[in-house]
Design a protein around this motif. Sequence first.
Motif, PDB file in Angstrom:
ATOM      1  N   ALA A  30      57.592  29.845  49.610  1.00 40.12           N
ATOM      2  CA  ALA A  30      57.264  29.291  48.092  1.00 40.12           C
ATOM      3  C   ALA A  30      56.671  30.413  47.442  1.00 40.12           C
ATOM      4  O   ALA A  30      55.723  31.327  47.908  1.00 40.12           O
ATOM      5  CB  ALA A  30      56.346  28.086  48.501  1.00 40.12           C
ATOM      6  N   ASN A  31      56.840  30.453  46.028  1.00 38.81           N
ATOM      7  CA  ASN A  31      56.055  31.408  45.263  1.00 38.81           C
ATOM      8  C   ASN A  31      54.842  30.931  45.296  1.00 38.81           C
ATOM      9  O   ASN A  31      54.785  29.785  44.626  1.00 38.81           O
ATOM     10  CB  ASN A  31      57.007  31.646  44.089  1.00 38.81           C
ATOM     11  N   VAL A  32      53.915  31.796  45.170  1.00 35.89           N
ATOM     12  CA  VAL A  32      52.446  31.590  44.644  1.00 35.89           C
ATOM     13  C   VAL A  32      52.050  32.433  43.603  1.00 35.89           C
ATOM     14  O   VAL A  32      52.278  33.314  43.597  1.00 35.89           O
ATOM     15  CB  VAL A  32      51.625  31.702  45.960  1.00 35.89           C
ATOM     16  N   ASN A  33      51.320  31.657  42.695  1.00 33.06           N
ATOM     17  CA  ASN A  33      50.832  32.244  41.662  1.00 33.06           C
ATOM     18  C   ASN A  33      49.032  32.224  41.770  1.00 33.06           C
ATOM     19  O   ASN A  33      48.613  30.916  41.991  1.00 33.06           O
ATOM     20  CB  ASN A  33      51.058  31.867  40.300  1.00 33.06           C
ATOM     21  N   GLU A  34      48.344  33.319  42.074  1.00 40.63           N
ATOM     22  CA  GLU A  34      46.841  33.185  42.193  1.00 40.63           C
ATOM     23  C   GLU A  34      46.220  33.797  41.176  1.00 40.63           C
ATOM     24  O   GLU A  34      46.237  35.112  40.814  1.00 40.63           O
ATOM     25  CB  GLU A  34      46.625  33.703  43.525  1.00 40.63           C
ATOM     26  N   HIS A  35      44.902  33.289  40.961  1.00 41.46           N
ATOM     27  CA  HIS A  35      44.206  33.983  39.748  1.00 41.46           C
ATOM     28  C   HIS A  35      42.902  33.965  40.324  1.00 41.46           C
ATOM     29  O   HIS A  35      42.352  32.987  40.746  1.00 41.46           O
ATOM     30  CB  HIS A  35      44.241  33.194  38.376  1.00 41.46           C
ATOM     31  N   GLN A  36      42.280  35.060  40.515  1.00 44.24           N
ATOM     32  CA  GLN A  36      41.073  35.283  41.299  1.00 44.24           C
ATOM     33  C   GLN A  36      40.098  35.696  40.128  1.00 44.24           C
ATOM     34  O   GLN A  36      40.094  36.487  39.438  1.00 44.24           O
ATOM     35  CB  GLN A  36      40.991  36.390  42.520  1.00 44.24           C
ATOM     36  N   ARG A  37      38.775  35.284  40.384  1.00 40.66           N
ATOM     37  CA  ARG A  37      37.526  35.405  39.589  1.00 40.66           C
ATOM     38  C   ARG A  37      36.377  35.931  40.297  1.00 40.66           C
ATOM     39  O   ARG A  37      35.951  35.163  41.391  1.00 40.66           O
ATOM     40  CB  ARG A  37      37.201  34.334  38.625  1.00 40.66           C
ATOM     41  N   MET A  38      35.826  37.314  40.330  1.00 37.93           N
ATOM     42  CA  MET A  38      34.859  37.873  41.032  1.00 37.93           C
ATOM     43  C   MET A  38      33.316  37.030  40.299  1.00 37.93           C
ATOM     44  O   MET A  38      33.233  37.426  38.927  1.00 37.93           O
ATOM     45  CB  MET A  38      34.647  39.375  40.841  1.00 37.93           C
ATOM     46  N   LEU A  39      32.832  36.186  40.947  1.00 42.66           N
ATOM     47  CA  LEU A  39      31.512  35.579  40.440  1.00 42.66           C
ATOM     48  C   LEU A  39      30.317  36.305  40.584  1.00 42.66           C
ATOM     49  O   LEU A  39      29.499  36.276  39.735  1.00 42.66           O
ATOM     50  CB  LEU A  39      31.409  34.139  40.871  1.00 42.66           C
ATOM     51  N   GLN A  40      30.160  37.003  41.687  1.00 42.30           N
ATOM     52  CA  GLN A  40      29.067  37.790  42.191  1.00 42.30           C
ATOM     53  C   GLN A  40      29.324  38.920  43.046  1.00 42.30           C
ATOM     54  O   GLN A  40      30.272  39.027  43.828  1.00 42.30           O
ATOM     55  CB  GLN A  40      28.084  36.912  42.836  1.00 42.30           C
ATOM     56  N   ASP A  41      28.720  40.128  42.528  1.00 46.65           N
ATOM     57  CA  ASP A  41      29.010  41.208  43.395  1.00 46.65           C
ATOM     58  C   ASP A  41      27.711  42.135  43.333  1.00 46.65           C
ATOM     59  O   ASP A  41      27.428  42.905  42.426  1.00 46.65           O
ATOM     60  CB  ASP A  41      30.302  42.236  42.842  1.00 46.65           C
ATOM     61  N   ASP A  42      26.794  42.073  44.243  1.00 42.06           N
ATOM     62  CA  ASP A  42      25.638  42.732  44.325  1.00 42.06           C
ATOM     63  C   ASP A  42      25.326  43.047  45.577  1.00 42.06           C
ATOM     64  O   ASP A  42      26.057  42.687  46.745  1.00 42.06           O
ATOM     65  CB  ASP A  42      24.353  41.911  43.706  1.00 42.06           C
ATOM     66  N   LEU A  43      23.912  43.519  46.117  1.00 46.77           N
ATOM     67  CA  LEU A  43      23.848  43.944  47.411  1.00 46.77           C
ATOM     68  C   LEU A  43      23.541  42.649  48.472  1.00 46.77           C
ATOM     69  O   LEU A  43      23.554  42.813  49.606  1.00 46.77           O
ATOM     70  CB  LEU A  43      22.337  44.786  47.307  1.00 46.77           C
ATOM     71  N   THR A  44      23.305  41.383  47.769  1.00 48.40           N
ATOM     72  CA  THR A  44      23.023  40.124  48.711  1.00 48.40           C
ATOM     73  C   THR A  44      24.333  39.267  48.724  1.00 48.40           C
ATOM     74  O   THR A  44      24.273  38.632  49.886  1.00 48.40           O
ATOM     75  CB  THR A  44      22.031  39.622  47.976  1.00 48.40           C
ATOM     76  N   ALA A  45      25.320  39.621  47.940  1.00 50.43           N
ATOM     77  CA  ALA A  45      26.445  38.582  48.054  1.00 50.43           C
ATOM     78  C   ALA A  45      27.521  38.962  47.408  1.00 50.43           C
ATOM     79  O   ALA A  45      27.506  39.638  46.077  1.00 50.43           O
ATOM     80  CB  ALA A  45      25.798  37.224  47.504  1.00 50.43           C
ATOM     81  N   PHE A  46      28.752  38.243  47.771  1.00 52.71           N
ATOM     82  CA  PHE A  46      30.157  38.769  47.037  1.00 52.71           C
ATOM     83  C   PHE A  46      30.769  37.490  47.155  1.00 52.71           C
ATOM     84  O   PHE A  46      30.771  36.716  47.816  1.00 52.71           O
ATOM     85  CB  PHE A  46      30.844  39.843  47.991  1.00 52.71           C
ATOM     86  N   SER A  47      31.153  36.840  45.866  1.00 51.85           N
ATOM     87  CA  SER A  47      31.725  35.643  45.550  1.00 51.85           C
ATOM     88  C   SER A  47      32.914  35.855  44.899  1.00 51.85           C
ATOM     89  O   SER A  47      32.877  36.439  43.737  1.00 51.85           O
ATOM     90  CB  SER A  47      30.631  34.720  44.959  1.00 51.85           C
ATOM     91  N   VAL A  48      34.001  35.061  45.205  1.00 49.95           N
ATOM     92  CA  VAL A  48      35.361  35.132  44.567  1.00 49.95           C
ATOM     93  C   VAL A  48      35.908  33.772  44.628  1.00 49.95           C
ATOM     94  O   VAL A  48      35.858  33.020  45.695  1.00 49.95           O
ATOM     95  CB  VAL A  48      36.465  36.042  45.422  1.00 49.95           C
ATOM     96  N   GLU A  49      36.356  33.180  43.386  1.00 51.27           N
ATOM     97  CA  GLU A  49      36.790  31.983  43.195  1.00 51.27           C
ATOM     98  C   GLU A  49      38.380  32.118  42.844  1.00 51.27           C
ATOM     99  O   GLU A  49      38.628  33.087  41.985  1.00 51.27           O
ATOM    100  CB  GLU A  49      36.219  31.198  42.045  1.00 51.27           C
ATOM    101  N   SER A  50      39.237  31.449  43.585  1.00 50.34           N
ATOM    102  CA  SER A  50      40.656  31.620  43.066  1.00 50.34           C
ATOM    103  C   SER A  50      41.295  30.098  42.954  1.00 50.34           C
ATOM    104  O   SER A  50      41.025  29.228  43.428  1.00 50.34           O
ATOM    105  CB  SER A  50      41.463  32.148  44.578  1.00 50.34           C
ATOM    106  N   ASP A  51      42.427  30.235  42.140  1.00 49.48           N
ATOM    107  CA  ASP A  51      42.958  29.140  41.798  1.00 49.48           C
ATOM    108  C   ASP A  51      44.701  29.550  42.176  1.00 49.48           C
ATOM    109  O   ASP A  51      45.186  30.326  41.887  1.00 49.48           O
ATOM    110  CB  ASP A  51      43.073  28.748  40.139  1.00 49.48           C
TER     111      ASP A  51
END
Length: 104
Positions: free
Chosen positions: A52-73
């Motif tokens: 199945a073809n998948v289209n994904e959009h990722q957004r980096m919400l936080q990128d620092d020394l304590t945390a890295f957070s990514v949200e994807s649709d």
Amino acid sequence: MKIEYANFAETLRSYTNLDLTDWEKSDDASCLNKRTLAYDLPFVSPLGRNTANVNEHQRMLQDDLTAFSVESDNQTPEVPYGKSFTTRMRVCLTSATPNVTRIK
């Protein structure tokens, strides 16, 4: 980071025909950076297709020394009702100790 993600997606997740853009600054104040991915995802189907073809959009919400957070649709427009919904996932990596990372 692009090469590492591509290796992970193709080797461990069995994605094929992976096409991903580089991270770019976002105009949206709710995220730092964004990128787009398109790939074929293997699945079992009685209809004869095995990907199945998948289209994904990722957004980096936080990128620092304590945390890295990514949200994807993710959207799979070629499966039945695939255009009717979007799956959203958020991954947060936090440092617990110098040698331990937590994932939520």
